[in-house]
Motif scaffolding. Structure first.
Motif, PDB file in Angstrom:
ATOM      1  N   SER A  32       0.829  -1.214   0.000  1.00  0.00           N
ATOM      2  CA  SER A  32       0.000   0.000   0.000  1.00  0.00           C
ATOM      3  C   SER A  32       0.859   1.259   0.000  1.00  0.00           C
ATOM      4  CB  SER A  32      -0.929  -0.002   1.221  1.00  0.00           C
ATOM      5  OG  SER A  32      -0.185  -0.003   2.424  1.00  0.00           O
ATOM      6  N   TRP A  33       0.260   2.385  -0.469  1.00  0.00           N
ATOM      7  CA  TRP A  33       1.014   3.641  -0.528  1.00  0.00           C
ATOM      8  C   TRP A  33       1.443   4.115   0.851  1.00  0.00           C
ATOM      9  CZ3 TRP A  33       2.993   3.852  -4.852  1.00  0.00           C
ATOM     10  CH2 TRP A  33       2.301   3.774  -6.061  1.00  0.00           C
ATOM     11  N   SER A  34       0.698   3.740   1.886  1.00  0.00           N
ATOM     12  CA  SER A  34       1.010   4.237   3.238  1.00  0.00           C
ATOM     13  C   SER A  34       2.382   3.774   3.732  1.00  0.00           C
ATOM     14  CB  SER A  34      -0.061   3.781   4.228  1.00  0.00           C
ATOM     15  OG  SER A  34      -0.019   2.361   4.377  1.00  0.00           O
ATOM     16  N   ILE A  35       2.876   2.716   3.123  1.00  0.00           N
ATOM     17  CA  ILE A  35       4.135   2.141   3.611  1.00  0.00           C
ATOM     18  C   ILE A  35       5.357   2.959   3.158  1.00  0.00           C
ATOM     19  CG2 ILE A  35       4.591   0.529   1.705  1.00  0.00           C
ATOM     20  CD1 ILE A  35       5.231  -1.601   3.723  1.00  0.00           C
ATOM     21  N   GLY A  36       5.272   3.584   1.998  1.00  0.00           N
ATOM     22  CA  GLY A  36       6.407   4.377   1.501  1.00  0.00           C
ATOM     23  C   GLY A  36       7.497   3.502   0.901  1.00  0.00           C
ATOM     24  N   LYS A  37       8.356   4.099   0.074  1.00  0.00           N
ATOM     25  CA  LYS A  37       9.387   3.327  -0.638  1.00  0.00           C
ATOM     26  C   LYS A  37      10.461   2.783   0.282  1.00  0.00           C
ATOM     27  CE  LYS A  37       8.828   5.381  -5.180  1.00  0.00           C
ATOM     28  NZ  LYS A  37       9.412   6.158  -6.272  1.00  0.00           N
ATOM     29  N   ARG A  38      10.860   3.566   1.262  1.00  0.00           N
ATOM     30  CA  ARG A  38      11.947   3.131   2.145  1.00  0.00           C
ATOM     31  C   ARG A  38      11.531   1.914   2.967  1.00  0.00           C
ATOM     32  NH1 ARG A  38      14.589   6.693   7.029  1.00  0.00           N
ATOM     33  NH2 ARG A  38      16.400   5.395   7.406  1.00  0.00           N
ATOM     34  N   ARG A  39      10.310   1.978   3.541  1.00  0.00           N
ATOM     35  CA  ARG A  39       9.849   0.857   4.359  1.00  0.00           C
ATOM     36  C   ARG A  39       9.508  -0.365   3.491  1.00  0.00           C
ATOM     37  NH1 ARG A  39       5.715   4.055   8.257  1.00  0.00           N
ATOM     38  NH2 ARG A  39       5.132   4.891   6.221  1.00  0.00           N
ATOM     39  N   GLN A  43      10.920  -4.109   4.068  1.00  0.00           N
ATOM     40  CA  GLN A  43      10.075  -5.305   4.021  1.00  0.00           C
ATOM     41  C   GLN A  43      10.676  -6.357   3.090  1.00  0.00           C
ATOM     42  OE1 GLN A  43       5.279  -6.160   3.576  1.00  0.00           O
ATOM     43  NE2 GLN A  43       6.155  -4.522   2.378  1.00  0.00           N
ATOM     44  N   LYS A  44      11.178  -5.921   1.931  1.00  0.00           N
ATOM     45  CA  LYS A  44      11.808  -6.865   0.998  1.00  0.00           C
ATOM     46  C   LYS A  44      13.071  -7.481   1.607  1.00  0.00           C
ATOM     47  CE  LYS A  44      12.142  -4.390  -2.854  1.00  0.00           C
ATOM     48  NZ  LYS A  44      12.365  -4.155  -4.304  1.00  0.00           N
ATOM     49  N   ASP A  45      13.875  -6.653   2.290  1.00  0.00           N
ATOM     50  CA  ASP A  45      15.091  -7.159   2.941  1.00  0.00           C
ATOM     51  C   ASP A  45      14.738  -8.209   3.997  1.00  0.00           C
ATOM     52  OD1 ASP A  45      16.550  -5.452   1.363  1.00  0.00           O
ATOM     53  OD2 ASP A  45      16.835  -3.929   2.927  1.00  0.00           O
ATOM     54  N   PHE A  46      13.642  -7.947   4.709  1.00  0.00           N
ATOM     55  CA  PHE A  46      13.162  -8.893   5.727  1.00  0.00           C
ATOM     56  C   PHE A  46      12.801 -10.231   5.077  1.00  0.00           C
ATOM     57  CE2 PHE A  46       9.297 -10.683   7.742  1.00  0.00           C
ATOM     58  CZ  PHE A  46       9.814 -11.006   8.997  1.00  0.00           C
ATOM     59  N   LEU A  47      12.070 -10.193   3.964  1.00  0.00           N
ATOM     60  CA  LEU A  47      11.660 -11.425   3.284  1.00  0.00           C
ATOM     61  C   LEU A  47      12.851 -12.169   2.694  1.00  0.00           C
ATOM     62  CD1 LEU A  47       8.363 -10.180   1.578  1.00  0.00           C
ATOM     63  CD2 LEU A  47       8.573 -11.781   3.483  1.00  0.00           C
ATOM     64  N   VAL A  48      13.844 -11.421   2.211  1.00  0.00           N
ATOM     65  CA  VAL A  48      15.077 -12.065   1.732  1.00  0.00           C
ATOM     66  C   VAL A  48      15.729 -12.822   2.870  1.00  0.00           C
ATOM     67  CG1 VAL A  48      17.458 -11.621   0.997  1.00  0.00           C
ATOM     68  CG2 VAL A  48      15.567 -10.517  -0.205  1.00  0.00           C
ATOM     69  N   VAL A 131       1.012 -12.678   7.186  1.00  0.00           N
ATOM     70  CA  VAL A 131       0.542 -11.382   6.693  1.00  0.00           C
ATOM     71  C   VAL A 131       1.361 -10.276   7.355  1.00  0.00           C
ATOM     72  CG1 VAL A 131      -1.454  -9.872   6.407  1.00  0.00           C
ATOM     73  CG2 VAL A 131      -1.782 -12.360   6.550  1.00  0.00           C
ATOM     74  N   LEU A 132       2.032  -9.459   6.530  1.00  0.00           N
ATOM     75  CA  LEU A 132       2.739  -8.284   7.045  1.00  0.00           C
ATOM     76  C   LEU A 132       1.847  -7.061   6.842  1.00  0.00           C
ATOM     77  CD1 LEU A 132       5.176 -10.214   5.582  1.00  0.00           C
ATOM     78  CD2 LEU A 132       6.498  -8.499   6.796  1.00  0.00           C
ATOM     79  N   VAL A 133       1.638  -6.302   7.906  1.00  0.00           N
ATOM     80  CA  VAL A 133       0.744  -5.150   7.838  1.00  0.00           C
ATOM     81  C   VAL A 133       1.429  -3.923   8.419  1.00  0.00           C
ATOM     82  CG1 VAL A 133      -1.530  -4.215   8.420  1.00  0.00           C
ATOM     83  CG2 VAL A 133      -1.238  -6.676   8.224  1.00  0.00           C
ATOM     84  N   THR A 159       2.518  -7.349  12.570  1.00  0.00           N
ATOM     85  CA  THR A 159       2.028  -5.968  12.475  1.00  0.00           C
ATOM     86  C   THR A 159       3.148  -5.013  12.863  1.00  0.00           C
ATOM     87  OG1 THR A 159       1.109  -6.266  14.695  1.00  0.00           O
ATOM     88  CG2 THR A 159      -0.417  -6.435  12.854  1.00  0.00           C
ATOM     89  N   ILE A 160       3.431  -4.051  11.987  1.00  0.00           N
ATOM     90  CA  ILE A 160       4.524  -3.105  12.218  1.00  0.00           C
ATOM     91  C   ILE A 160       3.936  -1.716  12.447  1.00  0.00           C
ATOM     92  CG2 ILE A 160       6.744  -2.243  11.384  1.00  0.00           C
ATOM     93  CD1 ILE A 160       5.404  -5.063   9.442  1.00  0.00           C
TER      94      ILE A 160
END
Length: 409
Positions: A32-39, A43-48, A131-133, A159-160
């Motif tokens: 979602s847009w609320s997360i922003g590009k940096r976060r 999130q991608k680094d976490f999944l890696v 589910v990551l939220v 939930t973050i």
């Protein structure tokens, strides 16, 4: 226990490897847009990192990713990558979709489309959805989560930076995590205070999703039913025998996992008339349910079993949840004054599995009409009320045997 200790030790020795983890796991990442590009990048680094720790491979965990915003999109299915090494660049290339944070829609999507044979669902491995939220969902999650759980999907929420006190009024569904996850015991939910602390959740999350002994959310014969007891309260039964019938009902009920998302029990008592003693979901824990059974008062009157079956269909099974197995257990001590065949056929056609238990003067032909085929598995006769208890294990065994023989995910 030794296996769990071994995993703990393994984390100390080789921090980036889990010993063995055979699960089919879907990560629902927040785009979602609320997360922003940096976060989103965090999130991608976490999944890696999760993909490296969980040691993806055909003998262990298989991992897919769905990104959700306004609508969910499968980034890759369970069968697309068969090693942690291949997953790393694939996750890094994921592009943020934007939109709202429609978690309920995403859970419906994975339930209907993701865990399929075509997508690499193995059947023998537990299905897990993480589910990551960021903040909170922008739609309702309860119904979608329930249907997913009842399809055998073990749901975890990470939930973050959840809503603070000022933001809670904007939450669409209060206590959305408790309504969505498998158990409200804290095991299936992981609240993270800051995006920068997300990395600390890698190992606790992997440890939880890989402990297959704890993944008990999926359907079993003990937690997947709506069970209606239809109890003869006619004059021929008598007060003492009626208490024996209630004890039998309690003994059968005792064997099931009772809650609103597990097995639910409703009871109808009948004579010429019918009385709903309590409905499905009215007593949502075992202690309350057993107390409610104990408090049922004997009615006394005639015997209209056919009308009672129709009443149970209208008052109980019409309110049964989708994906629940509908089970009816009719207990009678005499021949019915009305026809049982048409009402029994009507409930059979609605997918109700019917058991009949006859005592003393019950009519064998009626018991067979009421029971689902084959009669030998669903119809029982005892000569005395005191012998009812002998059939508790047999009924539980038959319910479970029938459940386990059905094809499921």
């Amino acid at each position: 226990m030794a296996g769990k200790e071994l995993i703990k030790t393994y984390f100390h020795v080789v921090p980036c490897t889990i010993l063995y983890c055979k699960v089919d796991i879907a990560f629902l990442m927040d785009g979602s847009w609320s997360i922003g590009k940096r976060r989103f990048k965090i999130q991608k680094d976490f999944l890696v990192e999760v993909s490296q720790v969980i040691n993806v491979g055909v003998a262990g965990a298989m991992m897919g990713i769905i990104q959700y915003g306004d609508d969910p999109v499968t980034e890759f299915s369970l069968k697309q990558f068969s090693s942690s090494k291949d997953l790393k660049p694939a996750i890094s290339k994921i592009v943020q979709k934007g939109g709202l944070s429609n978690v309920g829609k995403a859970l419906s999507y994975i339930n209907k489309h993701f865990f399929s044979d075509a997508n690499g669902n193995r059947g023998g491995a537990p299905n897990v959805a993480v589910v990551l939220v960021d903040g909170w969902p922008t739609d309702k999650v309860e119904e979608a989560s329930r249907l997913a759980r009842e399809s055998g999907i073990n749901i975890f929420f990470v939930t973050i930076e959840g809503p603070d006190e000022n933001e809670k009024q904007n939450v669409v569904e209060t206590n959305f995590v408790d309504k969505a996850v498998c158990r409200t015991n804290g095991y299936f939910s992981l609240p993270i205070t800051s995006w920068f602390a997300l990395r600390n959740a890698v190992q606790p999350l992997v440890k939880s999703v890989c402990d297959t002994d704890r993944l008990v959310c999926s359907k079993t014969c003990l937690n997947a039913n709506d069970i209606a007891f239809v109890i003869d309260g006619s004059s021929s039964v008598g007060t003492g025998n009626f208490r024996t019938v209630l004890q039998f009902v309690a003994n059968v009920t005792q064997e099931f996992e009772i809650s609103d998302t597990d097995t639910r029990v409703g009871i109808v008592q009948y004579t010429y008339e019918q009385r709903l003693e309590f409905a499905f979901g009215q007593h949502n824990n075992k202690a309350d349910l057993l107390n409610a059974i104990k408090r049922i008062n004997y009615w006394s009157g005639g015997t209209s079993t056919g009308a009672a079956i129709t009443f149970a269909a209208d008052q109980l099974f019409s309110k049964s949840k989708p994906n629940k197995r509908k089970i009816m257990i009719v207990i009678t001590d005499g021949r019915s004054y009305d026809d049982v065949r048409a009402p029994a056929l009507a409930v059979h056609r609605k997918g109700v599995i019917a058991y009949s238990i006859g005592i003393a003067w019950a009519a064998q032909d009626e018991l067979e009409y009421i029971a689902t085929d084959p009669d030998r598995d669903h119809s029982f006769f005892v000569d005395e009320f005191d012998n009812l208890y002998n059939y508790v294990p047999k009924i539980i065994h038959n319910i479970c045997n029938e459940f386990n023989s059905q094809p499921r995910n």
